[in-house]
Scaffold this motif. Sequence first.
Motif, mmCIF file in Angstrom:
data_model
loop_
_atom_site.group_PDB
_atom_site.id
_atom_site.type_symbol
_atom_site.label_atom_id
_atom_site.label_comp_id
_atom_site.label_asym_id
_atom_site.label_seq_id
_atom_site.Cartn_x
_atom_site.Cartn_y
_atom_site.Cartn_z
ATOM 1 N N LYS A 62 0.830 -1.213 0.000
ATOM 2 C CA LYS A 62 0.000 0.000 0.000
ATOM 3 C C LYS A 62 0.862 1.260 0.000
ATOM 4 O O LYS A 62 0.565 2.238 -0.704
ATOM 5 C CB LYS A 62 -0.920 0.004 1.220
ATOM 6 N N MET A 63 1.950 1.252 0.772
ATOM 7 C CA MET A 63 2.818 2.427 0.844
ATOM 8 C C MET A 63 3.549 2.648 -0.477
ATOM 9 O O MET A 63 3.714 3.788 -0.924
ATOM 10 C CB MET A 63 3.809 2.277 2.011
ATOM 11 N N ILE A 64 3.964 1.565 -1.100
ATOM 12 C CA ILE A 64 4.612 1.686 -2.409
ATOM 13 C C ILE A 64 3.636 2.272 -3.425
ATOM 14 O O ILE A 64 4.001 3.144 -4.227
ATOM 15 C CB ILE A 64 5.153 0.315 -2.857
ATOM 16 N N ASN A 65 2.386 1.831 -3.388
ATOM 17 C CA ASN A 65 1.369 2.392 -4.281
ATOM 18 C C ASN A 65 1.164 3.880 -4.014
ATOM 19 O O ASN A 65 0.983 4.670 -4.947
ATOM 20 C CB ASN A 65 0.049 1.634 -4.121
ATOM 21 N N ASP B 100 4.486 9.938 -8.203
ATOM 22 C CA ASP B 100 5.474 9.843 -9.291
ATOM 23 C C ASP B 100 6.852 9.440 -8.780
ATOM 24 O O ASP B 100 7.879 9.820 -9.355
ATOM 25 C CB ASP B 100 5.565 11.162 -10.080
ATOM 26 N N ILE B 101 6.870 8.663 -7.711
ATOM 27 C CA ILE B 101 8.117 8.093 -7.194
ATOM 28 C C ILE B 101 8.212 6.661 -7.706
ATOM 29 O O ILE B 101 7.359 5.825 -7.434
ATOM 30 C CB ILE B 101 8.142 8.130 -5.658
ATOM 31 N N ASP B 102 9.244 6.406 -8.470
ATOM 32 C CA ASP B 102 9.407 5.108 -9.132
ATOM 33 C C ASP B 102 10.152 4.138 -8.215
ATOM 34 O O ASP B 102 11.368 4.005 -8.268
ATOM 35 C CB ASP B 102 10.172 5.293 -10.450
ATOM 36 N N VAL B 103 9.371 3.462 -7.373
ATOM 37 C CA VAL B 103 9.934 2.443 -6.491
ATOM 38 C C VAL B 103 9.004 1.238 -6.528
ATOM 39 O O VAL B 103 7.782 1.392 -6.594
ATOM 40 C CB VAL B 103 10.115 2.969 -5.052
ATOM 41 N N VAL C 276 12.370 -2.755 -2.866
ATOM 42 C CA VAL C 276 12.320 -2.818 -1.402
ATOM 43 C C VAL C 276 12.864 -4.154 -0.903
ATOM 44 O O VAL C 276 13.610 -4.209 0.082
ATOM 45 C CB VAL C 276 10.877 -2.590 -0.918
ATOM 46 N N ARG C 277 12.528 -5.231 -1.588
ATOM 47 C CA ARG C 277 12.954 -6.564 -1.147
ATOM 48 C C ARG C 277 14.470 -6.754 -1.220
ATOM 49 O O ARG C 277 14.999 -7.666 -0.579
ATOM 50 C CB ARG C 277 12.243 -7.646 -1.959
ATOM 51 N N ARG D 25 9.201 -0.155 7.311
ATOM 52 C CA ARG D 25 9.401 1.139 6.665
ATOM 53 C C ARG D 25 10.872 1.457 6.376
ATOM 54 O O ARG D 25 11.166 2.084 5.354
ATOM 55 C CB ARG D 25 8.760 2.245 7.513
ATOM 56 N N PRO D 26 11.821 1.053 7.241
ATOM 57 C CA PRO D 26 13.222 1.319 6.896
ATOM 58 C C PRO D 26 13.660 0.663 5.590
ATOM 59 O O PRO D 26 14.545 1.179 4.903
ATOM 60 C CB PRO D 26 13.986 0.743 8.096
ATOM 61 N N HIS D 27 13.053 -0.461 5.238
ATOM 62 C CA HIS D 27 13.392 -1.097 3.964
ATOM 63 C C HIS D 27 12.922 -0.239 2.793
ATOM 64 O O HIS D 27 13.625 -0.102 1.783
ATOM 65 C CB HIS D 27 12.758 -2.489 3.884
ATOM 66 N N ILE D 28 11.731 0.346 2.922
ATOM 67 C CA ILE D 28 11.243 1.260 1.894
ATOM 68 C C ILE D 28 12.134 2.498 1.844
ATOM 69 O O ILE D 28 12.477 3.000 0.763
ATOM 70 C CB ILE D 28 9.780 1.648 2.159
ATOM 71 N N ALA D 29 12.541 2.982 3.010
ATOM 72 C CA ALA D 29 13.414 4.154 3.071
ATOM 73 C C ALA D 29 14.730 3.895 2.349
ATOM 74 O O ALA D 29 15.227 4.760 1.604
ATOM 75 C CB ALA D 29 13.679 4.528 4.528
ATOM 76 N N ARG D 30 15.298 2.713 2.533
ATOM 77 C CA ARG D 30 16.566 2.407 1.867
ATOM 78 C C ARG D 30 16.399 2.315 0.361
ATOM 79 O O ARG D 30 17.306 2.683 -0.402
ATOM 80 C CB ARG D 30 17.147 1.118 2.454
ATOM 81 N N ALA D 31 15.239 1.841 -0.085
ATOM 82 C CA ALA D 31 14.971 1.814 -1.528
ATOM 83 C C ALA D 31 14.860 3.230 -2.083
ATOM 84 O O ALA D 31 15.336 3.513 -3.197
ATOM 85 C CB ALA D 31 13.686 1.035 -1.809
ATOM 86 N N LEU D 32 14.262 4.137 -1.326
ATOM 87 C CA LEU D 32 14.167 5.537 -1.755
ATOM 88 C C LEU D 32 15.551 6.182 -1.840
ATOM 89 O O LEU D 32 15.810 6.999 -2.735
ATOM 90 C CB LEU D 32 13.273 6.319 -0.792
ATOM 91 N N ILE D 33 16.431 5.811 -0.923
ATOM 92 C CA ILE D 33 17.804 6.320 -0.965
ATOM 93 C C ILE D 33 18.505 5.807 -2.223
ATOM 94 O O ILE D 33 19.170 6.562 -2.940
ATOM 95 C CB ILE D 33 18.579 5.904 0.298
#
Length: 274
Positions: free
Chosen positions: A105-108, A114-117, A122-123, A133-141
């Motif tokens: 849901k957060m990725i959606n 318009d954030i391409d993640v 994330v995996r 959430r830290p895994h999503i944060a690291r993907a954003l980085i």
Amino acid sequence: MKFDLHVHTYYSDGILSPAELIDLAVKQNLQGIAITDHDTILGLNEAIVYSKKYDNFKVIPGIEFGSVYEDEEVHILGYFIDYNDEELISVTKNLRHDRINRAIKMINNLNRLDIDVTIDDVRKHSGNDYIGRPHIARALIDKGYVGSIEESFEKYLNRGKPGYAERFHLSIEDTISLIKKSGGIAILAHPGLIKNKSIVEYTISKGIQGIECIHSKHTAEDTDYFIKLAKKKNLIVTGGSDYHGDLVRGELIFGKYFINIEEIPEMRGRLYNV
């Protein structure tokens, strides 16, 4: 005996394996740790078995649950839990599954900005049937959208931010009850981070057994205040780094935040059984 009673492995949102964490703890002159992964007990047996290679080093089986009360996150630590308890196994399995659904849901939500993640992005940072959430944060980085985990949370992932999605939480009462039924000791985590301090009193009224007074994000004033409160309420005083494997402002916080477990009779006597 110096124990850090709040550390995370890659079974939740930490970076290190249980073995790597234990090796580092020994190098940092700790005599023991409590592994308190979020909503999961999967790494505990592995950690306890590995710790036997060291004389005079102990791993306390623990967990960290997240609750929400009056629109604030309230985290509760459980120590000396029976990680073979059937109810605990069932509840944590459901919580891990719900975390994965929440991550999607957060990725959606981020995609709508318009954030391409993607979930695959994330995996790369998660594993062991867990996404936080830290895994999503690291993907954003990785994708260059933010420069740090802190920035990820402040812009997108904290409650009320555009990327956030709610997940299922146990109530404070049910969390404390589950910990106690599994033979554990229930402790309020990092109360200095709770904005509405009446929530601290609420957890005490619901049977919390101690307060994490020493924490890497507490000020000196926080520490002093909560130690006095714990003593006034006849509660256990605990402490830990909340170490996830990252450097904090370029420093290794692991080994700098701890408690002398010999001063906690409710815990000292139980070390012989782990």
